[in-house]
Scaffold this motif. Structure first.
Motif, PDB file in Angstrom:
ATOM      1  N   TYR A  23       0.557  -1.233  -0.078  1.00  0.00           N
ATOM      2  CA  TYR A  23       0.157  -0.078   0.011  1.00  0.00           C
ATOM      3  C   TYR A  23       0.931   1.357   0.007  1.00  0.00           C
ATOM      4  O   TYR A  23       0.463   2.307   0.651  1.00  0.00           O
ATOM      5  CB  TYR A  23      -0.966   0.028   1.165  1.00  0.00           C
ATOM      6  CG  TYR A  23      -2.109  -0.998   1.003  1.00  0.00           C
ATOM      7  CD1 TYR A  23      -3.239  -0.569   0.400  1.00  0.00           C
ATOM      8  CD2 TYR A  23      -1.888  -2.134   1.590  1.00  0.00           C
ATOM      9  CE1 TYR A  23      -4.216  -1.514   0.387  1.00  0.00           C
ATOM     10  CE2 TYR A  23      -3.024  -2.932   1.301  1.00  0.00           C
ATOM     11  CZ  TYR A  23      -4.213  -2.774   0.846  1.00  0.00           C
ATOM     12  OH  TYR A  23      -5.228  -3.707   0.687  1.00  0.00           O
ATOM     13  N   THR A  79       2.251   4.834  -0.831  1.00  0.00           N
ATOM     14  CA  THR A  79       1.927   6.153  -1.467  1.00  0.00           C
ATOM     15  C   THR A  79       3.052   6.963  -1.623  1.00  0.00           C
ATOM     16  O   THR A  79       4.080   6.916  -0.821  1.00  0.00           O
ATOM     17  CB  THR A  79       0.529   6.531  -0.496  1.00  0.00           C
ATOM     18  OG1 THR A  79       1.447   6.801   0.626  1.00  0.00           O
ATOM     19  CG2 THR A  79      -0.180   5.591  -0.609  1.00  0.00           C
ATOM     20  N   ASP A 139      -1.544   6.515  -4.750  1.00  0.00           N
ATOM     21  CA  ASP A 139      -1.512   5.199  -4.068  1.00  0.00           C
ATOM     22  C   ASP A 139      -0.755   4.239  -5.229  1.00  0.00           C
ATOM     23  O   ASP A 139      -1.558   3.296  -6.014  1.00  0.00           O
ATOM     24  CB  ASP A 139      -2.985   4.284  -3.914  1.00  0.00           C
ATOM     25  CG  ASP A 139      -2.839   2.962  -3.402  1.00  0.00           C
ATOM     26  OD1 ASP A 139      -1.812   2.627  -3.021  1.00  0.00           O
ATOM     27  OD2 ASP A 139      -4.099   2.405  -3.601  1.00  0.00           O
ATOM     28  N   GLU A 188     -12.140  -3.078  -0.992  1.00  0.00           N
ATOM     29  CA  GLU A 188     -11.679  -1.746  -0.832  1.00  0.00           C
ATOM     30  C   GLU A 188     -12.377  -0.456  -1.740  1.00  0.00           C
ATOM     31  O   GLU A 188     -13.184  -1.031  -2.632  1.00  0.00           O
ATOM     32  CB  GLU A 188     -10.133  -1.868  -1.070  1.00  0.00           C
ATOM     33  CG  GLU A 188      -9.627  -2.898   0.067  1.00  0.00           C
ATOM     34  CD  GLU A 188      -8.034  -2.463   0.382  1.00  0.00           C
ATOM     35  OE1 GLU A 188      -7.551  -1.807  -0.417  1.00  0.00           O
ATOM     36  OE2 GLU A 188      -7.745  -3.284   1.409  1.00  0.00           O
ATOM     37  N   VAL A 219     -11.859   0.127   5.378  1.00  0.00           N
ATOM     38  CA  VAL A 219     -11.093   1.260   4.625  1.00  0.00           C
ATOM     39  C   VAL A 219     -12.196   1.845   3.511  1.00  0.00           C
ATOM     40  O   VAL A 219     -12.256   3.464   3.368  1.00  0.00           O
ATOM     41  CB  VAL A 219     -10.092   0.868   3.681  1.00  0.00           C
ATOM     42  CG1 VAL A 219      -9.463   1.833   2.781  1.00  0.00           C
ATOM     43  CG2 VAL A 219      -8.985   0.111   4.529  1.00  0.00           C
ATOM     44  N   ASN A 234      -1.162   1.141  11.946  1.00  0.00           N
ATOM     45  CA  ASN A 234      -1.386   1.198  10.611  1.00  0.00           C
ATOM     46  C   ASN A 234      -2.334   2.224  10.329  1.00  0.00           C
ATOM     47  O   ASN A 234      -3.574   2.012  10.491  1.00  0.00           O
ATOM     48  CB  ASN A 234      -1.591  -0.114  10.023  1.00  0.00           C
ATOM     49  CG  ASN A 234      -1.712   0.108   8.387  1.00  0.00           C
ATOM     50  OD1 ASN A 234      -1.644   1.177   7.807  1.00  0.00           O
ATOM     51  ND2 ASN A 234      -1.944  -1.105   7.819  1.00  0.00           N
ATOM     52  N   ASP A 235      -2.107   3.511  10.172  1.00  0.00           N
ATOM     53  CA  ASP A 235      -2.867   4.601  10.025  1.00  0.00           C
ATOM     54  C   ASP A 235      -4.012   4.309   9.119  1.00  0.00           C
ATOM     55  O   ASP A 235      -5.183   4.892   8.951  1.00  0.00           O
ATOM     56  CB  ASP A 235      -2.423   5.782   9.967  1.00  0.00           C
ATOM     57  CG  ASP A 235      -1.594   6.581  11.348  1.00  0.00           C
ATOM     58  OD1 ASP A 235      -2.074   5.773  12.275  1.00  0.00           O
ATOM     59  OD2 ASP A 235      -1.049   7.295  11.338  1.00  0.00           O
ATOM     60  N   ARG A 236      -3.452   3.798   7.630  1.00  0.00           N
ATOM     61  CA  ARG A 236      -4.512   3.252   6.765  1.00  0.00           C
ATOM     62  C   ARG A 236      -5.631   2.673   7.162  1.00  0.00           C
ATOM     63  O   ARG A 236      -6.741   2.942   6.441  1.00  0.00           O
ATOM     64  CB  ARG A 236      -3.504   2.677   5.628  1.00  0.00           C
ATOM     65  CG  ARG A 236      -4.363   2.384   4.273  1.00  0.00           C
ATOM     66  CD  ARG A 236      -3.540   1.405   3.499  1.00  0.00           C
ATOM     67  NE  ARG A 236      -3.736   0.221   4.067  1.00  0.00           N
ATOM     68  CZ  ARG A 236      -4.633  -0.754   3.867  1.00  0.00           C
ATOM     69  NH1 ARG A 236      -5.707  -0.497   3.232  1.00  0.00           N
ATOM     70  NH2 ARG A 236      -4.586  -1.816   4.480  1.00  0.00           N
TER      71      ARG A 236
END
Length: 1015
Positions: free
Chosen positions: A773, A775, A780, A826, A902, A950-952
């Motif tokens: 993932y 970025t 992305d 997602e 997400v 994991n902030d995502r």
């Protein structure tokens, strides 16, 4: 209301209202029926003496938002302009602070309102009453308004524009112009003379003065402005605005110059101008077009003889010269203003002088001039044609110029200039279609139609292709003389020409089916496009030549190919590259034609052409040429040319490999390729990854493990190569290609086949890549890697199942399906659609079926085979209701919930709405199933625990939890009858608190609501 609360509320209201009004930006006229009542409501607040100042300012902010969308010219007449409004508005304006940055909208709207009130038909002296009252002298209303206008002409905010409008309305009043016009003009000229555009303060002052003068000379009567015009022009010349770097000042200067020019000449329409048709619609309908035109031309000629002669002031020459110079300005807005000025002034000149202006204008179209001059010249020609000032006698001089402008393209460094010139040339063609009778353009129809078709199909820029298509459509509708116009428009309309590849390879073939356009299109590609600076255009052009060859095979063989062969060994790099590719494509197309028609190759190729094709390879000093020659050799091979065993062809490839790689043995090739996979340059890694994927099987034999290990290292993320997403993508694609080339043999050697010893390593590499993932500034970029990983997983799995299905064990199959299911849930539509396609392909593959897919029967009920092709995964409304049903399947629950977190906690409105609704629907179904609800909570906590840092995932997951609580997904735990469930809830809550490292909440009394998941 407290001040802070009022400010916050105001900001929210302004934001909300702006959002509503912005939707009308493209079609602001839809607001017209609502403008009056909106203004009335807002001005009622302003007029109310009890309204606090912040509320008044808020009302003016709303008025400004409306004005911004609709434009002040439409909004201005709606202002109330009664006598009773004059003093209150003027007093309110005087009370404003010109330097307050928070209330500029108030000052702007008050100035516009005052400019409307100034139109009241009463002498302003009548509002002054007794000048002397109570021992002090009152300032006359006229002077008060003028003082306010002068004050705001030198500010730097939007109020300056409104002050210029006020001046243009106020100074032209009969009572004001007699007493104050001369003084005001002296003041503006002195301010301009004392200011310099080198400083910011001077720029602001000059901007206000120029706006005021331009507006004044636009709206005032000619006889009132004429005495001052020469003085203003002299002052403007002394300013030398053309040397300023401020685009706005140059534009305002050009605007003022043209207004001064219009003041010098009498406001009369030129009788010599060209008029198409009659003024009477009935006469146009009853008479034959050609007869009517001849009659009108005769009448116009007779009227021209009777035209009143009058002297043209000498200043007009200066004005026209400045406008012609303005056509060459570096900024489009200045050139456009100059073009409009040329059109307006030429319309008031005698025929001979107007023709001199046109002659000077045509001098702009010299190849010694810049692209700015060409662009400005095109705009001016369009203006002249649109106004009927370009007589038919001049069309023969103008059309060749426009044809050159339609293909104008000058290389500058790594790019080119000229797209604006080509766009403006299309505007000229559009204007001519509306201006002239068909009979006038008949001699030029074939040239103009072919040029517009070429621009609409082969131009590099989409805006130019669409402009050419619109001009072609206008000519078809207005002129009716373009060959096959309607047929072509159906294929090359505004939307169809948006896709460049489609234009070159599909639309061009259809249009070339009409003989009038075939040869011009081919000649344009050969003369202008195969030597283009952009390699993509060169390659597309050669492919287009391939497709066009069947339309003109003899012309290609006898004219085009002999012309290309010398270019293919020339010195210009771009021309040589394009010519080599063009020779390859045309040769292949001709050979296919010969085979289809049972003809010999010699029917199209003589001995000289065949020899020329073989000699192209000489002096291959550039890698670009080598690729082109390789393409040529490929096409010659496909064409079955009589070169088998020819030493020249073999020598090309052998010499290149020995020279560039320095290799003697092929087995060292693989080692070199693998070593380059760790090159610090990303594009080198990409290239060698792709190269390994394309190697034949005999080079993989004995080296398969070395290649797979090298590619695996490329897919791993290290601190120094985090941004190498394209390299990881290409390595994953290469892994699948290598596996397909090597083949499968369960008991074979891992150095030669995909077998039981290396299949786990291959799958581990691919599955690990699905979690990329990454970025960066491009967004992305990890999505490219995930997409390639899913595609490779599918290809490898299908390869195994068709050869050695037993190599796919239960655990691997479960991981594959769960990873792909997660991606299917997602938020990014493109990647979700790709994952959904892979998921259904694996599920429904039956040659033979893939073994060990968890919950196969349940999946087939959710995703019936009949909907495999019709289910639109790109549409959130279709995808999420299906994928959320997998939450009921234990094997998929964790992965799908991870993906949904997400999406539900994301920012995209459509995705958020449908994913959240689908999740809430599922939660409602399991409200009465305590075990299912407990399992869901367990999974939810596990997702949070695994992604705590994991902030995502963790941030949108908390957002999702907030929405679930708000939607009542966990309300069942608050029902008194479910007291037995409370320990379970407290346990989940305490786990979540531990994960977030926050204190556990204290137990509350039952009569107050029991704890929820996030008490």
């Amino acid at each position: 209301m407290p001040a802070r609360a009022f400010i916050l509320t105001s900001l929210l209201l302004i934001s909300s209202f702006s959002g509503i009004m912005d939707k009308y930006q493209e079609q602001p006229h839809l607001l017209d029926r609502h403008l009056e009542w909106m203004m009335t409501l807002l001005l009622d607040i302003v007029r109310d003496n009890g309204s606090p100042p912040p509320l008044v300012h808020l009302a003016f902010k709303f008025l400004y938002i409306i004005t911004k969308v609709r434009g002040y010219k439409v909004f201005l007449p709606l202002f109330p302009h009664e006598v009773r409004d004059l003093q209150p508005v003027l007093d309110m304006l005087v009370d404003q602070n010109p330097k307050d940055p928070e209330t500029w909208e108030t000052r702007y709207m008050l100035l516009l309102w005052l400019s409307m009130i100034c139109l009241i038909p009463f002498d302003l002296a009548r509002f002054d009453g007794s000048i002397s009252e109570e021992g002090h002298t009152r300032v006359p209303t006229m002077d008060r308004i003028l003082t306010v206008a002068k004050c705001y002409l030198v500010v730097s905010d939007k109020a300056r524009d409104a002050a210029a409008v006020l001046v243009s309305k106020f100074i032209v009043r009969p009572d004001v112009k007699q007493k104050r016009m001369a003084d005001f003009l002296d003041w503006t000229l002195s301010m301009i003379s004392k200011s310099s555009f080198q400083s910011m303060e001077g720029t602001v002052v000059m901007n206000g003065m120029l706006q005021a003068l331009a507006q004044l000379f636009k709206h005032a009567k000619r006889e009132d402005c004429l005495p001052y015009a020469a003085t203003v022009l002299e002052c403007l010349d002394n300013c030398k605005l053309s040397e300023s770097n401020q685009m706005v000042l140059r534009k305002l200067g050009m605007k003022l110059v043209q207004r001064l020019g219009l003041t010098f000449v009498k406001p009369k329409v030129a009788k010599w101008r060209y008029q198409r048709g009659c003024r009477s619609l009935a006469a146009n309908l009853q008479a034959q077009g050609s007869v009517v035109q001849s009659q009108m031309t005769t009448v116009a000629a007779n009227e021209a003889d009777d035209e009143e002669e009058y002297d043209i002031p000498g200043e007009i020459e200066n004005v026209v010269e400045q406008l012609l110079v303005g056509l060459k300005d570096k900024d489009t807005i200045v050139r456009w203003s100059a073009a409009k000025g040329i059109g307006r002034i030429t319309g008031r000149l005698p025929k001979e002088l107007a023709d001199d202006v046109i002659g000077s204008l045509l001098d702009c179209f010299s190849f010694q001039e810049t692209d700015n001059a060409w662009h400005g010249g095109c705009l001016a020609l369009a203006e002249l044609g649109r106004r009927g000032l370009l007589l038919p006698s001049r069309i023969s001089d103008v059309v060749p110029v426009i044809l050159r402008a339609l293909t104008y393209d000058e290389k500058r460094g790594a790019c080119s200039v000229g797209s604006n010139v080509r766009d403006a040339a299309c505007y000229v063609c559009w204007a001519f279609a509306r201006a002239y009778d068909p009979a006038e353009l008949i001699p030029f129809i074939n040239q103009i139609s072919s040029a517009l078709i070429i621009a609409a199909v082969f131009d590099r820029d989409v805006n130019c292709r669409r402009a050419a298509s619109a001009a072609f459509q206008e000519n078809v509708g207005r002129q009716g003389t373009f060959p096959h116009g309607i047929d072509i428009l159906t294929a090359a309309d505004y939307f169809a020409v948006g896709n460049r590849v489609n234009c070159y390879l599909t639309i061009s073939v259809y249009i070339a089916g009409f003989p009038q356009y075939t040869q011009p299109m081919i000649d344009h590609l050969v003369n202008m496009k195969i030597n283009h600076w952009d390699s993509v255009i060169r390659e597309l052009s050669t492919k287009a030549l391939h497709n066009l060859t069947p339309r003109a095979s003899e012309y290609m063989a006898n004219v085009v190919l002999p012309r290309l062969l010398p270019l293919s060994v020339g010195t210009d790099l771009h021309t040589r590259h394009g010519a080599i590719l063009a020779c390859a494509e045309i040769t292949h197309a001709l050979c296919k034609l010969a085979e289809e028609n049972n003809r010999s190759i010699t029917h199209y190729f003589d001995e000289k052409s065949l020899e020329g094709l073989k000699q192209i390879h000489e002096e291959l000093s550039n890698l670009l040429f080598f690729f082109a020659v390789c393409t040529l050799i490929e096409k010659l091979s496909l064409s079955k040319m009589p070169f088998r065993g020819d030493p020249v062809i073999a020598e090309v490839l052998m010499n290149y490999y020995l020279k560039e790689a320095g290799l003697v043995r092929l087995d060292e090739l693989v080692t070199m390729y693998v070593s380059e996979l760790q090159n610090p340059e990303e594009m080198v890694r990409c290239g060698f990854s792709r190269a390994l994927g394309a190697l034949p099987r005999f080079l993989l034999k004995g080296r398969l493990q070395q290649i797979l290990e090298g590619l695996k290292q490329v897919t791993l993320i290290a601190p120094e190569n985090v941004s190498f997403a394209e390299a990881r993508r290409d390595a994953l694609i290469a892994i699948a290609k290598v596996c397909q080339t090597a083949g499968v043999k369960g008991e074979g050697s891992q150095e030669e086949y995909v077998c039981k010893d290396n299949v786990a390593q291959i799958y581990a590499t691919l599955l690990n890549a699905v979690t990329d993932y990454t970025t960066d500034s491009r967004g992305d970029v990890g999505g490219w890697v995930r997409e390639a990983a899913m595609r490779s997983l599918m290809e490898v799995t299908l390869l195994l199942v068709q050869n050695e299905a037993e190599l796919i064990d239960v655990n691997i199959c479960k991981q594959i399906m769960c990873c792909v299911a997660q991606q299917s849930a997602e938020k990014i539509d493109k990647f979700r659609a790709h994952a959904g396609s892979v998921f259904l392909t694996l599920l429904h593959f039956d040659h033979p079926p893939i073994p060990h897919i968890p919950h196969r029967e349940e999946l087939e009920r959710v995703f019936p085979r009949s909907e495999k092709e019709t289910l639109n995964w790109n549409a959130a409304s279709e995808a999420f209701p299906r994928i959320t049903q997998l939450l009921a399947l234990p094997a998929y629950q964790y992965s799908v919930l991870l993906g949904l977190s997400v999406s539900v906690g994301g920012l995209t409105e459509t995705t958020l709405r449908y994913s959240a609704q689908s999740l809430f629907d599922y939660m409602k179904k399991i409200q009465n199933d305590s075990s299912a609800l407990e399992g869901f909570c367990e999974t939810l906590l596990r997702v949070f625990e695994d992604n705590l840092r994991n902030d995502r995932v963790s941030v949108p997951l908390l957002t999702m939890l907030d929405q679930m609580l708000a939607n009542g997904c966990f309300d069942i735990f608050t029902v008194q009858e479910k007291e037995a469930e409370l320990p379970v809830v407290r346990e989940k809550r305490n786990c979540l608190c531990d994960l977030m490292n926050v204190p556990k909440p204290q137990l509350v009394s039952k009569k107050h609501h029991p704890c929820t998941l996030l008490s």
